[in-house]
Design a protein around this motif. Structure first.
Motif, PDB file in Angstrom:
ATOM      1  N   GLN A  99       0.824  -1.210   0.000  1.00 60.92           N
ATOM      2  CA  GLN A  99       0.000   0.000   0.000  1.00 60.92           C
ATOM      3  C   GLN A  99       0.858   1.259   0.000  1.00 60.92           C
ATOM      4  O   GLN A  99       0.376   2.360  -0.003  1.00 60.92           O
ATOM      5  CB  GLN A  99      -0.979  -0.010   1.182  1.00 60.92           C
ATOM      6  N   PHE A 100       2.188   1.041   0.079  1.00 61.37           N
ATOM      7  CA  PHE A 100       3.103   2.177   0.097  1.00 61.37           C
ATOM      8  C   PHE A 100       3.949   2.183  -1.179  1.00 61.37           C
ATOM      9  O   PHE A 100       4.268   1.125  -1.715  1.00 61.37           O
ATOM     10  CB  PHE A 100       4.054   2.065   1.287  1.00 61.37           C
ATOM     11  N   SER A 101       4.321   3.373  -1.593  1.00 62.32           N
ATOM     12  CA  SER A 101       5.314   3.426  -2.669  1.00 62.32           C
ATOM     13  C   SER A 101       6.608   3.973  -2.075  1.00 62.32           C
ATOM     14  O   SER A 101       6.590   4.823  -1.186  1.00 62.32           O
ATOM     15  CB  SER A 101       4.829   4.295  -3.823  1.00 62.32           C
ATOM     16  N   GLN A 102       7.703   3.413  -2.544  1.00 61.07           N
ATOM     17  CA  GLN A 102       8.998   3.811  -1.995  1.00 61.07           C
ATOM     18  C   GLN A 102       9.555   4.963  -2.814  1.00 61.07           C
ATOM     19  O   GLN A 102       9.749   4.849  -4.022  1.00 61.07           O
ATOM     20  CB  GLN A 102       9.956   2.615  -2.010  1.00 61.07           C
ATOM     21  N   GLU A 103       9.817   6.060  -2.158  1.00 50.17           N
ATOM     22  CA  GLU A 103      10.399   7.216  -2.836  1.00 50.17           C
ATOM     23  C   GLU A 103      11.893   6.991  -3.081  1.00 50.17           C
ATOM     24  O   GLU A 103      12.520   6.156  -2.442  1.00 50.17           O
ATOM     25  CB  GLU A 103      10.219   8.463  -1.973  1.00 50.17           C
ATOM     26  N   LYS A 104      12.452   7.756  -3.995  1.00 49.40           N
ATOM     27  CA  LYS A 104      13.901   7.701  -4.250  1.00 49.40           C
ATOM     28  C   LYS A 104      14.542   8.956  -3.653  1.00 49.40           C
ATOM     29  O   LYS A 104      13.907  10.008  -3.577  1.00 49.40           O
ATOM     30  CB  LYS A 104      14.172   7.672  -5.763  1.00 49.40           C
ATOM     31  N   LEU A 105      15.791   8.850  -3.285  1.00 49.32           N
ATOM     32  CA  LEU A 105      16.454  10.002  -2.658  1.00 49.32           C
ATOM     33  C   LEU A 105      16.589  11.185  -3.605  1.00 49.32           C
ATOM     34  O   LEU A 105      16.560  12.335  -3.184  1.00 49.32           O
ATOM     35  CB  LEU A 105      17.828   9.586  -2.132  1.00 49.32           C
ATOM     36  N   GLN A 106      16.724  10.870  -4.896  1.00 51.01           N
ATOM     37  CA  GLN A 106      16.857  11.972  -5.862  1.00 51.01           C
ATOM     38  C   GLN A 106      15.615  12.862  -5.903  1.00 51.01           C
ATOM     39  O   GLN A 106      15.677  13.996  -6.362  1.00 51.01           O
ATOM     40  CB  GLN A 106      17.109  11.446  -7.286  1.00 51.01           C
ATOM     41  N   ASP A 107      14.474  12.332  -5.446  1.00 50.83           N
ATOM     42  CA  ASP A 107      13.260  13.145  -5.425  1.00 50.83           C
ATOM     43  C   ASP A 107      13.340  14.233  -4.353  1.00 50.83           C
ATOM     44  O   ASP A 107      12.550  15.167  -4.338  1.00 50.83           O
ATOM     45  CB  ASP A 107      12.028  12.267  -5.156  1.00 50.83           C
ATOM     46  N   PHE A 108      14.290  14.081  -3.426  1.00 48.28           N
ATOM     47  CA  PHE A 108      14.412  15.040  -2.322  1.00 48.28           C
ATOM     48  C   PHE A 108      15.649  15.920  -2.444  1.00 48.28           C
ATOM     49  O   PHE A 108      15.646  17.072  -2.049  1.00 48.28           O
ATOM     50  CB  PHE A 108      14.496  14.282  -0.986  1.00 48.28           C
ATOM     51  N   TYR A 109      16.725  15.329  -2.958  1.00 48.91           N
ATOM     52  CA  TYR A 109      17.998  16.037  -2.981  1.00 48.91           C
ATOM     53  C   TYR A 109      18.476  16.190  -4.415  1.00 48.91           C
ATOM     54  O   TYR A 109      18.317  15.280  -5.221  1.00 48.91           O
ATOM     55  CB  TYR A 109      19.055  15.277  -2.180  1.00 48.91           C
ATOM     56  N   GLY A 110      19.111  17.311  -4.698  1.00 43.63           N
ATOM     57  CA  GLY A 110      19.675  17.512  -6.018  1.00 43.63           C
ATOM     58  C   GLY A 110      20.979  16.742  -6.180  1.00 43.63           C
ATOM     59  O   GLY A 110      21.648  16.433  -5.204  1.00 43.63           O
ATOM     60  N   VAL A 111      21.292  16.428  -7.451  1.00 43.83           N
ATOM     61  CA  VAL A 111      22.553  15.738  -7.732  1.00 43.83           C
ATOM     62  C   VAL A 111      23.632  16.796  -7.930  1.00 43.83           C
ATOM     63  O   VAL A 111      23.448  17.747  -8.686  1.00 43.83           O
ATOM     64  CB  VAL A 111      22.414  14.847  -8.987  1.00 43.83           C
ATOM     65  N   ASN A 112      24.725  16.659  -7.211  1.00 45.96           N
ATOM     66  CA  ASN A 112      25.853  17.615  -7.338  1.00 45.96           C
ATOM     67  C   ASN A 112      26.604  17.394  -8.637  1.00 45.96           C
ATOM     68  O   ASN A 112      26.921  16.276  -8.974  1.00 45.96           O
ATOM     69  CB  ASN A 112      26.822  17.420  -6.170  1.00 45.96           C
TER      70      ASN A 112
END
Lengths: 14, 257
Positions: A1-14
């Motif tokens: 019932q949950f979807s797993q978010e990715k870290l890139q959705d929160f933080y920009g890539v340097n």
């Protein structure tokens, strides 16, 4: 019932 | 030329045991600031950030910034060969294709060196801003590990809720549900057993227990763990490495569909 978010959705890539 | 001498070599052994199952290959970055690593797990939902500040090393020579790609499983295998009391020295030449780990017994009667091949790793480096978190929970690391382990026998995810009453860890699975509440406990005579909750706003987030359990492999590094939460942001689970740095794990929350 949950979807797993990715870290890139929160933080920009340097 | 790079030469880093760490008297408490066991710290590096513990760091490797904590992260080797989460991340396969990673670049270790060496600069005047210290020895650091940032790497994501293969599914890009968890991130490891390690910093060992240069001041924490007995000897720290890094002539120019160097990034060394290593297989963490192989590095852990080599460091496992160091004794718990050994002094560990990491050596590499600029532009070289290998790194040497030297282990010295405390009374200098045994000296070993292990040379490991470096690898080229393309990695994405995320820019993680300094953030004010809505809730920060500091608690005994062994207690946090126990909670994650216990809950994972019931369910796959943990809902972490911080309110004025305390921090609640909840899960549900096929066999039933579980709730564990930890209240603030500022134990003055035993600070390592304290649970301290700093809360600006109540926050509730759901995470995969599989990753949380993986993070708790860092428990031997520190008696306390810090869990920082903000709604709709990845959680940060931090273990301090003595006075010299930290091992932080970031995990993206699960969002209800």
């Amino acid at each position: 019932q949950f979807s797993q978010e990715k870290l890139q959705d929160f933080y920009g890539v340097n | 030329m790079l030469e880093l001498r760490l008297v408490q070599g066991s710290l590096l052994k513990k760091v490797m045991e904590s992260i080797k199952d989460l991340v396969n290959d990673a670049n270790f970055d060496c600069s005047a600031t210290g020895f650091s690593l940032q790497a994501m797990d293969s599914s890009h939902v968890a991130l490891v950030s390690l910093l060992l500040r240069s001041e924490g090393f007995e000897h720290y020579r890094c002539d120019r910034n160097l990034s060394m790609g290593m297989n963490l499983g192989n590095m852990a295998k080599m460091l496992k060969c160091a004794g718990n009391d050994d002094i560990v020295t990491i050596k590499a030449d600029d532009g070289g294709d290998c790194v040497t780990f030297m282990f010295e017994s405390p009374n200098q009667d045994k000296i070993a060196d292990f040379e490991m091949k470096l690898m080229d790793i393309d990695s994405e480096h995320l820019g993680i801003p300094e953030t004010e978190y809505e809730a920060i929970v500091r608690m005994p690391s062994s207690e946090f590990a126990r909670i994650c382990k216990d809950l994972s026998t019931i369910g796959d995810t943990v809902l972490i809720s911080v309110t004025k009453e305390g921090v609640r860890f909840s899960t549900k699975g096929d066999i039933g549900t579980a709730n564990i509440v930890c209240r603030q406990n500022t134990s003055v005579d035993k600070p390592e057993e304290a649970t301290i909750i700093e809360m600006e706003t109540p926050v509730s987030l759901t995470f995969a227990l599989r990753y949380m359990n993986s993070f708790t492999k860092a428990t031997p590094l520190a008696t306390q763990v810090t869990v920082s939460l903000s709604s709709e942001l990845p959680v940060v689970v931090e273990y301090k490495i003595g006075e010299m740095g930290y091992l932080r794990f970031y995990l993206a929350p699960k969002i209800e569909e």
